[in-house]
Design an enzyme around this catalytic site. Structure first.
Site, mmCIF file in Angstrom:
data_model
loop_
_atom_site.group_PDB
_atom_site.id
_atom_site.type_symbol
_atom_site.label_atom_id
_atom_site.label_comp_id
_atom_site.label_asym_id
_atom_site.label_seq_id
_atom_site.Cartn_x
_atom_site.Cartn_y
_atom_site.Cartn_z
ATOM 1 N N PRO A 95 0.835 -1.209 0.000
ATOM 2 C CA PRO A 95 0.000 0.000 0.000
ATOM 3 C C PRO A 95 0.873 1.264 0.000
ATOM 4 C CG PRO A 95 -0.749 -1.536 1.685
ATOM 5 C CD PRO A 95 0.526 -2.105 1.127
ATOM 6 N N ALA A 98 1.270 4.406 3.259
ATOM 7 C CA ALA A 98 0.744 3.792 4.483
ATOM 8 C C ALA A 98 1.845 3.583 5.519
ATOM 9 C CB ALA A 98 0.082 2.460 4.143
ATOM 10 N N GLY A 99 3.043 4.081 5.242
ATOM 11 C CA GLY A 99 4.152 3.911 6.191
ATOM 12 C C GLY A 99 4.774 2.530 6.104
ATOM 13 N N SER A 102 6.844 1.552 0.727
ATOM 14 C CA SER A 102 6.657 1.093 -0.667
ATOM 15 C C SER A 102 7.685 1.724 -1.606
ATOM 16 C CB SER A 102 5.230 1.380 -1.147
ATOM 17 O OG SER A 102 5.037 2.750 -1.324
ATOM 18 N N ALA A 104 10.678 2.687 -0.950
ATOM 19 C CA ALA A 104 11.996 2.089 -0.701
ATOM 20 C C ALA A 104 12.092 0.700 -1.334
ATOM 21 C CB ALA A 104 12.255 2.000 0.803
ATOM 22 N N ASP A 146 13.618 2.442 6.016
ATOM 23 C CA ASP A 146 12.815 1.700 5.037
ATOM 24 C C ASP A 146 13.673 0.901 4.059
ATOM 25 O OD1 ASP A 146 10.856 3.092 6.295
ATOM 26 O OD2 ASP A 146 9.928 3.911 4.493
HETATM 27 C C1 MEV Z 1 6.991 7.232 10.051
HETATM 28 O O1 MEV Z 1 6.789 6.043 9.282
HETATM 29 C C2 MEV Z 1 7.849 6.925 11.250
HETATM 30 C C3 MEV Z 1 8.161 8.130 12.096
HETATM 31 O O2 MEV Z 1 8.907 7.670 13.230
HETATM 32 C C4 MEV Z 1 8.947 9.194 11.351
HETATM 33 C C5 MEV Z 1 10.401 8.773 11.054
HETATM 34 O O3 MEV Z 1 10.958 7.849 11.677
HETATM 35 O O4 MEV Z 1 11.015 9.423 10.144
HETATM 36 C C6 MEV Z 1 6.886 8.784 12.625
#
Ligand code: MEV
Length: 321
Positions: A95, A98-99, A102, A104, A146
Site C-alpha cells: 500500500p 501507508a508507512g 513502498s 523504498a 525503510d
Molecule cells: C513514520 O513512518 C515513522 C516516524 O517515526 C517518522 C520517522 O521515523 O522518520 C513517525
C-alpha cells in the site's frame, strides 16, 4: 536475452516510531508484502513502467520517477561508467502512503535489476545505498530505516546515525501479523510535529518517556529472542498506549486495535506516523480468521503477513532465442 527478476519486502515499525525521531531506538521488520521488478536490456533510454502508477517513462528525462534515475546514476558512478540503457517493469503490492516503505522497496528492486543488467554485482551494500539515494529524492531527509529493512530483511533495531543491527534467529511461532488499513489519510509531517510539540511540553517527563521507550525496546528485543509472542504483544499494547497519549492515534485506529484485541490478538498498535494510516495486530494463527472477519465487517482492509521475512532477492535468467 538476459532477463532480471527482483523481489523486495515492505517494512513495518513494530515499536519505537516517533520516539526514534528524538533519539531512542525502533524495531522494524520486513513483512511478506512485496515489490517486484522484471528487467531486460534495450538499445537506449532507461524505460521504467509502473503498474501502480499506470505509467511508462524514460527516467533519464526525470519526469515522475526522478528517484529511480538517481539510483541509476549512483550505481553507474560507483563503477565509473555512464548510466546504461535498460527496460524495467515494476509491480508492487505494498500500500502506498501507508508507512510500509513502498517507495523504498521499489527502489531496492529497481536498483538490484539495474545493477545486474549492467554487469554490476547487486550486493546488499550497493542496493541499500542506491535505494537510499532514491529515498532522499522522495522524502528529503529520510532516516534510512525503510530501504535498510527492505534490503536486509528480518528484524532490525534502528537508531538514527548508528549502524542498524539485525536480530538473528527470531521466531514467533504460530503467529501472523495483520496489517490493518484504516483508509484514513494522514500526513507524516503533521504527526511528527504534533508528537514533537507534546514531547517538548512534557519537559523532564518527555525525557523520562524517551528513556522509558529505550527500556521498552530492550524488553521487546528480549521477548523476540525468547520467542514470546505473549510478552511481545504486551509491549505492543504498551507502546500504543504511549503513542495514543502523545496525540498521534485516531478514532479508526483505536477501533481497529480494540477489535483486534477483543478477538484474541496478543497485542495491537498503530504503526508508522499514526493519525490515520495503518495499525498492526500480532495474532495467534488459530485466531486470525476471527480477527480478520471482525475487522473486515467494519470496513477495514486487512493484509495477513509473515513477520521478519528475508530481504531482497535478485536473479538473472538467460533466455536463448
Ligand atoms: C513514520 O513512518 C515513522 C516516524 O517515526 C517518522 C520517522 O521515523 O522518520 C513517525
Amino acid at each position: 536475452m538476459l532477463t532480471c527478476v527482483a523481489k523486495a519486502p515492505a517494512k513495518v515499525i513494530l515499536i519505537g516510531e516517533h520516539w526514534v525521531v528524538h533519539g531512542s531506538r525502533a524495531i522494524a521488520a520486513a513483512v511478506s508484502v512485496y515489490a517486484r521488478a522484471v528487467g531486460r536490456p534495450v538499445e537506449s533510454g532507461i524505460i521504467v513502467s509502473s503498474r501502480e502508477l499506470g505509467l511508462t517513462e524514460d527516467i533519464t528525462k526525470c519526469r515522475h520517477l526522478c528517484n529511480l534515475w538517481r539510483s541509476a546514476q549512483y550505481i553507474a558512478s560507483i563503477v565509473s561508467r555512464s548510466p546504461w540503457p535498460a527496460s524495467i517493469r515494476i509491480e508492487s503490492d505494498i500500500p502506498v502512503g501507508a508507512g510500509m516503505g513502498s517507495s523504498a522497496a521499489v527502489a531496492v528492486v529497481f536498483s538490484a535489476c539495474y545493477a545486474l543488467l549492467g554487469g554490476v554485482k547487486p550486493s546488499v551494500e550497493l542496493v541499500l545505498r542506491a535505494a537510499y539515494e532514491a529515498e532522499k529524492v522522495v522524502h528529503g531527509n529520510p532516516s534510512g530505516i525503510d530501504n535498510t529493512v527492505s534490503a536486509l530483511g528480518g528484524f532490525i533495531v534502528y537508531r538514527r546515525g548508528e549502524k542498524p543491527r539485525r536480530l538473528e534467529n527470531i521466531e514467533l511461532r504460530d503467529t501472523r501479523l495483520l496489517i490493518i488499513d484504516t483508509g484514513v489519510p494522514r500526513s507524516t509531517k503533521t504527526a511528527v510535529e504534533r508528537f514533537s510539540k507534546r514531547l517538548v511540553e512534557l519537559r523532564d517527563l518527555g525525557r523520562e518517556l524517551l528513556s522509558l521507550m529505550d527500556r521498552i525496546v530492550d524488553r521487546a528485543i528480549e521477548a523476540l529472542q525468547e520467542g514470546s509472542a505473549t510478552r511481545f504483544g504486551l509491549l505492543l499494547d504498551l507502546s500504543h498506549g504511549l503513542l495514543n497519549s502523545m496525540g498521534v492515534s485516531h478514532e479508526s485506529l483505536e477501533e481497529a486495535i480494540h477489535i483486534s484485541r477483543r478477538e484474541g490478538a496478543y497485542g495491537a498498535k498503530l504503526t508508522g506516523a499514526g493519525m490515520g494510516g495503518v495499525a498492526i495486530a500480532l495474532v495467534p494463527r488459530d485466531r486470525v480468521a476471527r480477527v480478520r472477519e471482525a475487522l473486515t465487517s467494519r470496513g477495514y482492509r486487512v493484509l495477513e503477513t509473515d513477520l521478519g521475512v528475508k530481504g531482497y532477492s535478485v536473479t538473472s535468467i538467460q533466455d536463448h532465442p
